[in-house]
Design an enzyme around this catalytic site. Structure first.
Site, PDB file in Angstrom:
ATOM      1  N   ASP A 107       0.828  -1.203   0.000  1.00 26.90           N
ATOM      2  CA  ASP A 107       0.000   0.000   0.000  1.00 26.90           C
ATOM      3  C   ASP A 107       0.866   1.258   0.000  1.00 26.90           C
ATOM      4  O   ASP A 107       2.039   1.219   0.367  1.00 26.90           O
ATOM      5  CB  ASP A 107      -0.917   0.022   1.227  1.00 26.90           C
ATOM      6  CG  ASP A 107      -0.136   0.017   2.532  1.00 26.90           C
ATOM      7  OD1 ASP A 107       0.639  -0.935   2.744  1.00 26.90           O
ATOM      8  OD2 ASP A 107      -0.265   0.970   3.322  1.00 26.90           O
ATOM      9  N   GLU A 142      -0.359  -0.967   5.686  1.00 24.28           N
ATOM     10  CA  GLU A 142       0.787  -0.599   6.548  1.00 24.28           C
ATOM     11  C   GLU A 142       0.736   0.866   6.945  1.00 24.28           C
ATOM     12  O   GLU A 142       1.000   1.231   8.094  1.00 24.28           O
ATOM     13  CB  GLU A 142       2.100  -0.901   5.806  1.00 24.28           C
ATOM     14  CG  GLU A 142       3.318  -0.931   6.710  1.00 24.28           C
ATOM     15  CD  GLU A 142       4.029   0.407   6.855  1.00 24.28           C
ATOM     16  OE1 GLU A 142       4.941   0.498   7.686  1.00 24.28           O
ATOM     17  OE2 GLU A 142       3.677   1.389   6.159  1.00 24.28           O
TER      18      GLU A 142
HETATM   19 ZN   LIG Z   1       6.812   2.264   4.133  1.00 29.91          ZN
END
Ligand SMILES: [Zn+2]
Length: 379
Positions: free
Chosen positions: A79, A140
């Site tokens: 991501d 993340e």
């Molecule tokens: Zn990163």
């Protein structure tokens, strides 16, 4: 051995696929396709639905020629920040950058490209290495959500390398702090500010008093605190009934962090009590600190790989969190490596091709060094 042109090409193609946090499906499918071509047994887990992502995490297993050798986990996240869509990467004087004012998303597509190139090189040259596990997380950027929901019992790695740091290769992040997120909803009493202010309880004033009593900024070399969001009030002539405050505290020392967070909540408690306001706090330990020592496996392997690549190893301490915190918390000793990215999370983000290639060489060497040692318990 690393094919620089192929590495750069893979990176460019990954950057062109949008994968803002929680909308990673398209890039996940592309990665699964590339991994399958490399003979990696890979699957997309089902965890995405638990944290609002349309893709989960990719867990892959690459079978090396030496199954009895140390097993390395390579990890990066798929991501990007939500601002990172429709990026057009260009190359100027050996530096990859976006054509328009956006992030480049080398954080962390450079990490993904390195993992793919390392596996391709191993396969192409038929190198004698151990099994390699791969974790490509989603979510993340919104608090390590993918890694937090990962079924870590699926992993059997002896050591993990996360490819998700800014800076030139040769560094190794061996320490990162624990992190508390702090939210508080303060409730006072609304009243007309001109007609009857004495009937009101000013929630913003209570929050202001509380914040003025907090120690913020750098507390010491391993401890920091911040209040980053304050929202409240409806109109200039209304005593504000509600105020929302959001902050954080970090420390490498768990005791210091516990004390600091408690003192911030205490400041809110006292200020609200004095003002006659009530408040509802929410404190979440987002992730735990880690500290990998010089004589532990990840650092030893890293240092030997640096030596073979002619790099001078540098030990780094981080102020932020990454999936590295999660792997360490689950007993897989893990470190985070800089891979040539500069100014991640800004519209000045760039990737130096020279550093990028060197980082890929280093990661390949890490896998080869690990492949020379046997796993514990293997005869
Ligand atoms: Zn990163």
């Amino acid at each position: 051995m690393i094919n620089r042109d192929r590495l750069v090409e893979t990176f460019m193609s990954l950057v062109k696929i949008n994968s803002p946090v929680f909308k990673e499906r398209k890039v996940a499918e592309y990665l699964l396709h590339l991994l399958a071509e490399l003979g990696v047994e890979a699957m997309l887990d089902e965890s995405g639905s638990q944290y609002g992502s349309d893709a989960g995490n990719i867990i892959g297993h690459f079978r090396g020629r030496r199954p009895d050798a140390l097993r390395v986990l390579l990890s990066a996240h798929m991501d990007t920040l939500v601002s990172g869509v429709d990026i057009e990467p260009i190359i100027e004087n050996g530096i990859i950058k976006p054509a328009t004012k956006t992030i480049l998303a080398a954080d962390d597509k450079a990490g993904l490209a390195i993992i793919l190139e390392v596996l391709r090189t191993i396969k192409e040259k038929d190198l004698e290495v151990g099994d390699v596990e791969i974790v490509i997380s989603s979510g993340e950027e919104e608090g390590l959500l993918g890694a937090k929901h990962l079924d870590l019992s699926l992993l059997k790695a002896d050591v993990a390398f996360v490819l998700d740091s800014d800076g030139p290769p040769g560094g190794v992040t061996t320490r990162a702090p624990s992190y508390d997120s702090i939210k508080a909803w303060i409730k006072g009493q609304a009243a007309h500010a001109g007609a009857c202010p004495e009937k009101g309880i000013n929630a913003i004033a209570a929050a202001a008093r509380a914040i003025s009593q907090m120690k913020l900024g750098r507390i010491d070399e391993e401890t920091t605190a911040n209040v980053g969001v304050i929202k409240g009030g409806v109109a200039r002539n209304v005593v504000p009934e509600e105020c929302y405050v959001e902050g954080e505290a970090r420390s490498h020392d768990p005791k210091k962090l516990a004390d600091l967070t408690a003192s911030m909540i205490d400041a809110l408690q006292r200020a609200c009590a004095e003002a006659g306001a009530t408040f509802h706090p929410e404190v979440i330990r987002e992730f735990e600190a880690f500290h990998v020592l010089e004589d532990q496996l990840p650092v030893r392997i890293f240092q030997e790989a640096c030596r073979r690549c002619g790099l001078k190893p540098r030990t780094l301490s981080s102020g932020g969190g990454s999936d590295t915190n999660i792997f360490n918390a689950h007993g897989i000793p893990a470190v985070n490596l800089p891979i040539g990215i500069r100014d991640a999370h800004t519209d000045k983000e760039t990737l130096s091709i020279k550093d990028f290639e060197l980082a890929a060489r280093l990661v390949l060497e890490i896998v080869r060094v690990a492949g020379e040692s046997r796993r514990e318990g293997e005869g």
